[in-house]
Motif scaffolding. Structure first.
Motif, PDB file in Angstrom:
ATOM      1  N   CYS A  24       0.901  -1.285   0.019  1.00 61.37           N
ATOM      2  CA  CYS A  24      -0.407   0.289   0.171  1.00 61.37           C
ATOM      3  C   CYS A  24       0.613   1.363   0.055  1.00 61.37           C
ATOM      4  O   CYS A  24       0.124   2.179  -0.966  1.00 61.37           O
ATOM      5  CB  CYS A  24      -1.076   0.412   1.167  1.00 61.37           C
ATOM      6  SG  CYS A  24      -0.271   0.435   2.663  1.00 61.37           S
ATOM      7  N   GLY A  25       2.447   1.201   0.791  1.00 63.09           N
ATOM      8  CA  GLY A  25       3.382   2.127   0.637  1.00 63.09           C
ATOM      9  C   GLY A  25       2.623   3.162   1.571  1.00 63.09           C
ATOM     10  O   GLY A  25       3.244   4.337   2.156  1.00 63.09           O
ATOM     11  N   ASP A  26       1.657   2.701   2.514  1.00 62.61           N
ATOM     12  CA  ASP A  26       0.994   4.194   3.707  1.00 62.61           C
ATOM     13  C   ASP A  26       1.463   3.630   4.875  1.00 62.61           C
ATOM     14  O   ASP A  26       0.774   4.606   5.606  1.00 62.61           O
ATOM     15  CB  ASP A  26       0.153   4.606   2.841  1.00 62.61           C
ATOM     16  CG  ASP A  26      -0.776   5.900   3.505  1.00 62.61           C
ATOM     17  OD1 ASP A  26       0.258   6.958   4.122  1.00 62.61           O
ATOM     18  OD2 ASP A  26      -2.597   5.853   3.677  1.00 62.61           O
ATOM     19  N   CYS A  27       0.803   1.884   5.150  1.00 62.46           N
ATOM     20  CA  CYS A  27       0.420   1.352   6.631  1.00 62.46           C
ATOM     21  C   CYS A  27       1.972   1.740   7.190  1.00 62.46           C
ATOM     22  O   CYS A  27       2.809   2.786   6.528  1.00 62.46           O
ATOM     23  CB  CYS A  27       0.349   0.135   6.401  1.00 62.46           C
ATOM     24  SG  CYS A  27       1.647  -0.863   6.067  1.00 62.46           S
ATOM     25  N   CYS A  60       4.629  -0.170   5.855  1.00 66.92           N
ATOM     26  CA  CYS A  60       5.466   0.615   4.500  1.00 66.92           C
ATOM     27  C   CYS A  60       5.908   1.849   4.687  1.00 66.92           C
ATOM     28  O   CYS A  60       7.301   1.715   4.641  1.00 66.92           O
ATOM     29  CB  CYS A  60       4.440   1.349   3.348  1.00 66.92           C
ATOM     30  SG  CYS A  60       3.825  -0.308   2.625  1.00 66.92           S
ATOM     31  N   CYS A  81       3.498  -5.230   5.292  1.00 71.13           N
ATOM     32  CA  CYS A  81       2.483  -4.584   4.694  1.00 71.13           C
ATOM     33  C   CYS A  81       1.062  -4.678   5.291  1.00 71.13           C
ATOM     34  O   CYS A  81       1.445  -6.221   5.027  1.00 71.13           O
ATOM     35  CB  CYS A  81       2.876  -3.892   3.394  1.00 71.13           C
ATOM     36  SG  CYS A  81       1.329  -3.519   2.369  1.00 71.13           S
ATOM     37  N   GLU A  82       0.089  -4.110   5.899  1.00 73.45           N
ATOM     38  CA  GLU A  82      -1.004  -4.696   5.971  1.00 73.45           C
ATOM     39  C   GLU A  82      -2.212  -5.277   4.876  1.00 73.45           C
ATOM     40  O   GLU A  82      -3.073  -6.403   5.313  1.00 73.45           O
ATOM     41  CB  GLU A  82      -1.575  -3.672   7.228  1.00 73.45           C
ATOM     42  CG  GLU A  82      -0.835  -2.672   8.328  1.00 73.45           C
ATOM     43  CD  GLU A  82      -1.300  -4.008   9.255  1.00 73.45           C
ATOM     44  OE1 GLU A  82      -1.926  -5.216   8.759  1.00 73.45           O
ATOM     45  OE2 GLU A  82      -0.980  -3.581  10.280  1.00 73.45           O
TER      46      GLU A  82
HETATM   47 ZN    ZN Z   1       1.548  -1.328   3.226  1.00 74.81          ZN
END
Ligand code: ZN
Ligand code: ZN
Length: 339
Positions: free
Chosen positions: A95-98, A101, A109-110
């Motif tokens: 996701c690049g955002d959790c 990440c 990553c979730e």
């Molecule tokens: Zn992630």
């Protein structure tokens, strides 16, 4: 195109994969389509087809050690050109955002997507993948030899990093197959002495040929205490054996995605700051590092080729432990020319 499809998990000996004719997939925005030349077969594929690892997508095409060439670009893809050779590993998207990440732990990553578990993988003639999760492969590696680097190689490399081997240290490898025989070459390249534990006399001999300082059965005692141990066998009881031969402050690192239950641990086995860690997936940086090391050694994976139609046979051979190297599906039948 031809693809090996899993509709319902069942034991490998019941031939869970069906070779079918399905439409060639189209790349969405940000994806590339790969015409596949080779795909490695991994123990994780075995756990997936047998149902020990769940998949949210059925039917699915397994396979996460894909080597091929890009034959179509999705909208917005500028980093790749048609005809470039790429490799695609297990980690197919994050996701690049959790929390993970953002902390440089994209392997945790979730909402990661895994190739051949959440999206169709490489036991087929074509696959579509996220363009930012494809990797350039070193020039010198033949397609068939590059395939096992992408999971067997990369997971072993990450597990070895987590095992924290001191400079010039002694590392044990428990279980000796597709992943361990590559990890042995990486560990020796980094200056470690390698001790191999395997139930198979043939695998012990293979380890000695590759430069192991010692090889013996899983129950046997090595001639010295070990600084670090990587466990490749999916058998929980080997953790106890590993801790018994680990020096104070050492680390046991479990490389597998699946392991049978670990028996009751007496506290003295883990006391004196011995550490027990697991390895989960790998990051894109792990893949790049391993490919770089592979080209410098250069790593020589032992492979056994199977045509796409014989994917079930490759899985059965992994299950019975009767391969001496890594199983690779030769999707374009190139290996037939030389073998
Ligand atoms: Zn992630
Ligand atoms: Zn794998």
């Amino acid at each position: 195109m031809k693809a090996q499809r899993l509709k319902k998990p069942k034991p490998a000996e019941d031939r869970p994969l069906d070779l079918e004719e399905i439409p060639v997939p189209e790349p969405s925005a940000g994806q590339v389509r790969i015409r596949i030349r080779a795909c490695g077969v991994c123990r994780t594929d075995l756990h997936l087809v047998e149902g020990e690892i769940a998949t949210p997508k059925l039917p699915i095409t397994p396979g996460h050690q894909i080597v091929g060439v890009i034959d179509k670009l999705g909208d917005g893809v500028t980093a790749w050109k048609l005809g470039e050779r790429v490799g695609v590993p297990w980690l197919g998207g994050t996701c690049g955002d959790c929390f993970y990440c953002r902390r440089n732990q994209e392997n945790l990553c979730e909402s990661a997507t895994f190739t051949g578990q959440h999206v169709d993988g490489g036991f087929a003639e074509y696959a579509v993948v996220r363009s930012d999760f494809a990797h350039r492969l070193p020039e010198g590696f033949d397609d068939l030899y590059a395939a096992p680097l992408l999971c067997a190689g990369v997971i072993g490399y990450r597990a070895l990093k987590l095992a924290n081997v001191p400079q010039g240290g002694k590392v044990g490898l428990i279980g000796f197959g597709a992943s361990a025989h590559i990890t042995l070459q990486v560990a020796r390249f980094q200056g470690a002495e390698v001790f191999v534990f395997s139930r198979s006399a043939e695998h012990q001999e293979h380890a000695r040929r590759l430069g192991a300082a010692w090889a013996g059965s899983v129950e046997s005692k090595p001639p010295t205490e070990l600084d670090s141990i990587v466990i490749f066998a999916p058998a929980g009881w080997t953790v106890i054996n590993a801790l018994k031969v680990l020096r104070k402050g050492g680390t046991v690192s479990c490389a597998g995605i699946y392991m049978s239950p670990i028996p009751q641990l007496d506290y003295p086995l883990i006391y004196h700051e011995r550490k027990l860690v697991s390895t989960a997936n790998s990051t894109r940086a792990d893949v790049r590092e391993l490919l770089d090391i592979a080209a410098r050694i250069p790593i020589q994976p032992d492979i056994e080729l199977f045509p796409l139609a014989e994917a079930n046979d490759a899985l059965q051979r992994i299950k019975t432990g009767s391969l001496t190297g890594a199983a690779v599906l030769d999707i374009q039948g190139r290996g037939q020319e030389s073998c």
